[in-house]
Design an enzyme around this catalytic site. Structure first.
Site, mmCIF file in Angstrom:
data_model
loop_
_atom_site.group_PDB
_atom_site.id
_atom_site.type_symbol
_atom_site.label_atom_id
_atom_site.label_comp_id
_atom_site.label_asym_id
_atom_site.label_seq_id
_atom_site.Cartn_x
_atom_site.Cartn_y
_atom_site.Cartn_z
ATOM 1 N N GLU A 1 0.840 -1.194 0.000
ATOM 2 C CA GLU A 1 0.000 0.000 0.000
ATOM 3 C C GLU A 1 0.877 1.246 0.000
ATOM 4 O OE1 GLU A 1 -2.064 -0.872 3.590
ATOM 5 O OE2 GLU A 1 -2.995 -2.652 2.713
ATOM 6 N N LEU B 1 -6.012 -1.864 -1.165
ATOM 7 C CA LEU B 1 -5.777 -1.844 0.288
ATOM 8 C C LEU B 1 -6.300 -3.136 0.937
ATOM 9 C CD1 LEU B 1 -6.579 1.422 2.261
ATOM 10 C CD2 LEU B 1 -6.199 -0.786 3.341
ATOM 11 N N GLU C 1 -4.338 -6.496 2.983
ATOM 12 C CA GLU C 1 -3.091 -7.188 3.314
ATOM 13 C C GLU C 1 -3.093 -8.649 2.859
ATOM 14 O OE1 GLU C 1 -4.691 -5.104 5.313
ATOM 15 O OE2 GLU C 1 -3.237 -3.481 5.527
ATOM 16 N N GLN D 1 2.175 -2.054 5.836
ATOM 17 C CA GLN D 1 2.419 -0.667 6.237
ATOM 18 C C GLN D 1 2.759 -0.505 7.735
ATOM 19 O OE1 GLN D 1 -0.737 2.501 5.508
ATOM 20 N NE2 GLN D 1 0.614 2.657 3.730
ATOM 21 N N PHE D 2 2.042 -1.226 8.581
ATOM 22 C CA PHE D 2 2.350 -1.300 10.015
ATOM 23 C C PHE D 2 2.144 -2.756 10.417
ATOM 24 C CE2 PHE D 2 1.455 3.164 9.594
ATOM 25 C CZ PHE D 2 2.215 3.798 10.575
ATOM 26 N N ASP E 1 0.838 -3.804 12.873
ATOM 27 C CA ASP E 1 -0.509 -3.894 13.456
ATOM 28 C C ASP E 1 -1.541 -4.272 12.390
ATOM 29 O OD1 ASP E 1 0.107 -2.022 16.124
ATOM 30 O OD2 ASP E 1 1.182 -1.440 14.324
ATOM 31 N N ILE F 1 -1.015 -6.433 9.995
ATOM 32 C CA ILE F 1 -0.601 -7.687 9.360
ATOM 33 C C ILE F 1 -1.659 -8.787 9.529
ATOM 34 C CG2 ILE F 1 0.613 -8.867 11.268
ATOM 35 C CD1 ILE F 1 2.988 -9.180 9.223
ATOM 36 N N PHE F 2 -2.565 -8.581 10.494
ATOM 37 C CA PHE F 2 -3.477 -9.686 10.837
ATOM 38 C C PHE F 2 -4.458 -10.093 9.738
ATOM 39 C CE2 PHE F 2 -1.774 -7.938 14.742
ATOM 40 C CZ PHE F 2 -1.114 -9.061 15.185
ATOM 41 N N PRO F 3 -4.946 -9.181 8.905
ATOM 42 C CA PRO F 3 -5.763 -9.674 7.776
ATOM 43 C C PRO F 3 -4.977 -10.640 6.883
ATOM 44 C CG PRO F 3 -6.012 -7.304 8.025
ATOM 45 C CD PRO F 3 -4.903 -7.716 8.950
ATOM 46 N N HIS G 1 -0.764 1.314 15.847
ATOM 47 C CA HIS G 1 0.458 1.688 15.125
ATOM 48 C C HIS G 1 1.678 1.427 15.996
ATOM 49 C CE1 HIS G 1 -2.745 4.003 13.160
ATOM 50 N NE2 HIS G 1 -2.003 3.972 12.076
#
Lengths: 324, 375
Positions: free
Chosen positions: A29, A58, A60, A82-83, A85, A87-89, A129
């Protein structure tokens, strides 16, 4: 030798890989025209074009899923999340797919994907974040996890990851993205995956950390020295496979250890490090191994400095091991 | 229990070439398929049926842990008909015909089911999770839909490499409810990736009826939201399946991007050997779909074209039954993979912690099983 910060060092490694390896593709992204929200991919879109530096929709799971498809087809994708945080998807794609492809196919489909993602708190980013989810991925068979603490290691380790064929989660300590500066060679070099670095030698207590927490244990060692305590400072650099030899050797020598990370304490990576050290150094230990970690709460916004380990807290743990 | 009636399903626009009696529907566009290919298509569908029948029997005998049949859905597998060897297939777990069409034979198929020493995937996954990189057919995963964005990534890489290869991925209508379906379709549309999405809408996702998966009037119509064409086709009509697939593959090769194909079919039997549809489905329902059986319709068509004979069908079915008998004996006798292979392929090289664990296991194995001393 030029001086760089971590962002510049990462950018330099990416540029080298994109130049030398025609199969390298960056995707994520805002990584293209904008050069990434932290500017890690700045300039690469103009240099290598929109087909090799891809601004994705957009999502992940799509970024990692597509990277897997590219890798098994023979490309060398470098996705950015991007962060960490966010990453979970993509957790299923990373844990069940990326990390398992080689194994589940009986070695038919190696999956050389290096995921880059900023990690950690201290930037007033609040819960979403600031997290440090490394333990979830260290616990995932088939994935290497790397987390450098300075520009030289960031570039050398990233290039080493890009040269090998296993999937890697390459976490970047965003709090010190710009604050950490140092001499970094312009050209290509690698830092070996799986090797820790003894930052400074000492006699009484071994301090072990990685990423942004390395600066914290360096400070703590300085404060300890002021009151006559000699600490050995170790930067783990690679979390899986971690350098068991270096830490075992050090703790066997000092007899005491303090392990520090930002992530919550319970089931954090510190537990694994402590347990591995007990298995190997019990007879040499003078005191229980101390852990200085984030609390077992969600990462807070207003109280983030109370949440995060600091040098004073590490110093307290050092004293505790000496007073035991 | 409500009954899923083929007549209701048919009330929407549905591409069809053959009617239920295997006769060409008036005005239908018949795809050009040589006599040789027609016979091979028939042979592959029959092969799936013979293999499924035998495998489920040995599963019921307790020799095989798990199996999944495709009864009634065989024609959908042959969406792979227009693909070349350099095109990639990302299957789900119910497309045996696609594997057989590519040349994945009974021997490998059985060795994988038994997870033995000759299994091409080294006994790493439960039955029906094949992988064949030499055929460009990708390793199967149990969590549904994960292969969708992966197929898009491969297709994007094909496009970036300047080839005109394409990727095709299969999944059931239940999978269209996953995030990965949406994400993958969306990526494909935006990237104009040369990928074909084949939904096998067989009416049931284990016990959940297709109406519980989506409120849309069809699954094909979802394509609109991703900027690609959606084709709804009679998935029990081999010629209609091929006609739709031809069109989608041509589009992808020409650089026009992805296509979604919904093959409307029906899962005559259970989800797997572990399922019992009588608990959740009106037992009268499958019989309503039997007149639409894809193999019967193709047989009738071939008969009309005078390229089918009873002798030929028996020959094909005997051939595969004999092969199964032969390779089943071998697969059953073959030992499981050697103990030390447990640690292979986690990484390219064994890191220290796996070396330690491997040494530990080997020591245990030697103590418990003296034969391993000599292995």
């Amino acid at each position: 030798m030029p001086t760089m910060n971590i962002i510049q060092a990462v950018n330099s490694a990416l540029r080298i890989q994109m130049t030398n390896e025609p199969k390298a593709i960056i995707l994520g992204e805002d990584v293209g025209k904008f050069g990434g929200v932290f500017r890690a991919t700045a300039g690469l879109f103009d240099e290598f074009g929109e087909d090799r530096v891809i601004d994705t929709p957009l999502a992940e799971a799509g970024i990692i899923g597509a990277a897997i498809g590219m890798a098994i087809y023979g490309m060398r994708p470098i996705p950015e999340i991007q962060f960490s945080d966010f990453i979970f998807p993509a957790f299923d794609q990373i844990v069940n797919e990326l990390a398992k492809f080689r194994y589940r196919s009986g070695g038919q489909y190696p999956c050389p994907v290096v995921i880059r993602t900023p990690v950690g708190g201290g930037i007033r980013g609040g819960h979403y974040h600031s997290q440090s989810p490394e333990a979830l991925f260290i616990h995932t068979p088939g994935l290497k996890v790397v987390l450098p603490s300075n520009p030289y290691d960031a570039k050398g380790l990233l290039l080493a990851c890009l040269k090998q064929d296993d999937p890697v989660l390459f976490m970047e300590p965003k709090k010190i993205y710009r604050a950490s500066r140092g001499e970094v060679p312009e050209g290509e070099y690698t830092v070996e995956i799986g090797k820790a670095k003894v930052v400074s030698e000492g006699e009484q207590v071994t301090l072990i950390a990685y990423g942004a927490m390395v600066d914290i244990i360096k400070d703590a060692a300085k404060k300890a020295a002021e009151i006559g305590i000699s600490c050995e400072v170790i930067d783990l650099r690679t979390l899986l496979p971690f350098d068991i030899e270096t830490i075992t050797e050090s703790v066997t020598k000092t007899g005491r250890a303090v392990v520090v990370h930002e992530a919550p304490k319970t089931c954090g990576f510190g537990a694994e490090l402590a347990s591995s050290l007990y298995e190997r150094c019990l007879a040499s230990l003078e005191a229980p191994i101390e852990r200085v970690c984030g609390f077992d709460t969600p990462f807070p916004y207003s109280l983030e400095h109370e949440y995060m380990p600091n040098a004073d807290r590490v110093l307290g743990a050092i004293r505790k091991t000496l007073e035991w | 229990m409500n009954i899923k009636n083929p007549a209701t399903v048919d009330s929407l626009e549905l591409r069809r070439v053959l009617d239920d009696d295997g006769k060409v529907v008036a005005g239908a566009k018949v795809p050009e398929v040589s006599e040789k290919d027609l016979l091979r298509l028939f042979e592959t569908m029959l092969m799936v049926r013979v293999v499924d029948e035998r495998m489920m029997r040995i599963q019921r005998q307790g020799k095989l842990g798990f199996y999944m049949k495709s009864l009634g859905e065989e024609a959908t597998h042959l969406s792979v008909f227009p693909l070349r060897d350099d095109d990639w297939i990302f299957p789900s777990y119910r497309e045996q015909g696609a594997w057989f069409w590519r040349g994945y034979g009974i021997e490998n198929f059985l060795n994988q089911l038994f997870g033995n020493r000759k299994d091409p995937t080294k006994g790493r996954q439960m039955p029906v999770h094949h992988s064949a990189n030499w055929l460009n057919v990708v390793s199967i995963s149990s969590p549904v839909g994960t292969q969708i964005p992966q197929a898009v990534g491969t297709a994007a890489a094909m496009k970036a490499s300047g080839t005109d290869s394409v990727a095709m991925t299969f999944f059931g209508e239940g999978t269209s409810s996953t995030g990965e379906f949406h994400v993958g379709m969306n990526f494909a549309g935006v990237m104009k990736a040369p990928v074909i999405f084949v939904i096998r809408n067989n009416g049931w996702a284990i016990s959940t009826s297709s109406e519980r998966q989506s409120a849309a009037k069809s699954f094909a119509c979802k394509a609109v939201g991703y900027g690609m064409p959606g084709i709804r086709v009679d998935g029990n009509d081999i010629l209609a399946v091929i006609q739709a697939s031809n069109e989608a593959v041509e589009r992808a090769r020409a650089g026009l991007g992805p296509t979604l194909i919904e093959c409307v079919t029906y899962r005559i039997e259970g989800h797997s050997s572990s399922d019992d549809p009588s608990v959740y489905r009106n037992p009268a329902e499958p019989s309503l779909w039997e007149p639409k059986d894809p193999l019967n319709r193709m047989r009738a068509y071939l008969k009309n074209e005078s390229i089918w004979s009873e002798g030929l069908e028996k020959e094909i079915s005997d051939k595969y039954n004999d092969e199964i008998t032969k390779y089943l004996a071998i697969a059953e006798a073959e030992p499981p993979p050697a103990v030390e292979t447990l640690f292979d392929d986690v990484f390219q090289e064994l890191p220290w912690h796996l070396k330690e664990q491997k040494e530990y296991l080997m020591q245990q194995a030697r103590t418990k099983n003296p034969h391993l001393h000599n292995s």
